[in-house]
Write a protein that holds these residues in place. Structure first.
Motif, short mmCIF file in Angstrom:
data_model
loop_
_atom_site.label_atom_id
_atom_site.label_comp_id
_atom_site.label_asym_id
_atom_site.label_seq_id
_atom_site.Cartn_x
_atom_site.Cartn_y
_atom_site.Cartn_z
N ALA A 73 1.13 -1.10 0.28
CA ALA A 73 -0.36 0.27 0.32
C ALA A 73 1.45 1.23 -0.26
O ALA A 73 0.34 2.31 -0.74
CB ALA A 73 -1.50 -0.25 1.39
N TRP A 74 1.90 1.31 0.69
CA TRP A 74 3.20 2.53 0.84
C TRP A 74 3.95 2.39 -0.87
O TRP A 74 3.35 4.03 -0.65
CB TRP A 74 4.20 1.92 2.29
N ALA A 75 4.17 1.78 -1.34
CA ALA A 75 4.78 1.48 -2.62
C ALA A 75 3.49 1.53 -3.21
O ALA A 75 4.50 3.11 -4.33
CB ALA A 75 5.36 0.47 -2.70
N ASN A 76 2.72 1.68 -3.64
CA ASN A 76 1.47 1.82 -4.31
C ASN A 76 1.21 3.76 -4.53
O ASN A 76 0.56 4.06 -5.20
CB ASN A 76 0.67 1.27 -4.24
N SER A 77 1.49 3.80 -3.19
CA SER A 77 0.60 5.23 -2.51
C SER A 77 2.45 6.54 -3.40
O SER A 77 1.87 7.31 -3.43
CB SER A 77 0.73 5.61 -1.70
N LEU A 78 3.66 6.12 -3.71
CA LEU A 78 3.95 7.09 -4.21
C LEU A 78 3.89 7.73 -5.00
O LEU A 78 4.05 6.48 -6.02
CB LEU A 78 5.16 6.15 -4.29
N GLY A 79 4.36 8.91 -5.50
CA GLY A 79 4.17 9.47 -6.85
C GLY A 79 2.77 9.89 -6.63
O GLY A 79 2.44 10.64 -8.37
N THR A 80 1.30 9.57 -6.20
CA THR A 80 0.70 10.19 -6.28
C THR A 80 0.18 11.11 -5.20
O THR A 80 1.07 11.38 -4.26
CB THR A 80 -0.64 8.46 -5.72
N ASP A 81 -1.01 11.46 -4.87
CA ASP A 81 -1.49 12.60 -4.69
C ASP A 81 -1.99 12.10 -3.21
O ASP A 81 -2.10 14.12 -2.33
CB ASP A 81 -2.67 13.51 -4.98
#
Length: 89
Positions: A73-81
């Motif tokens: 979840a943390w990795a997938n959130s990188l680069g998002t708003d």
């Protein structure tokens, strides 16, 4: 104060020796300077790698762990708003 030194001998592939010779000429430095600099950097990097591994092992022993879902979840959130903060176990 002079630093005590010791000569080390190593067999290296001819192509690697040629690269050292070429760099020596380019930098106008002796081969031993290049080899010493490379060895110092390699040993420092390896020491840091061992330190980080030990730190990770200590975290595991102490139970400071994240689940795969939390990490994903943390990795997938990188680069998002909505980037998630780094989680502490």
């Amino acid at each position: 104060m002079a630093i005590e030194t010791r000569t080390l001998t190593a067999q290296v592939p001819v192509e690697l020796a040629k690269e050292v010779d070429a760099l020596s000429e380019l930098l106008e430095r002796p081969r031993q300077w290049i080899i010493k600099k490379a060895l110092v950097q390699f040993l420092a990097r390896e020491a840091e790698t061992r330190r980080l591994i030990q730190e990770g092992l200590e975290d595991v022993t102490a139970g400071r762990l994240l689940s795969m879902e939390q990490a994903r979840a943390w990795a997938n959130s990188l680069g998002t708003d909505n980037e998630l903060p780094v989680q502490k176990a």
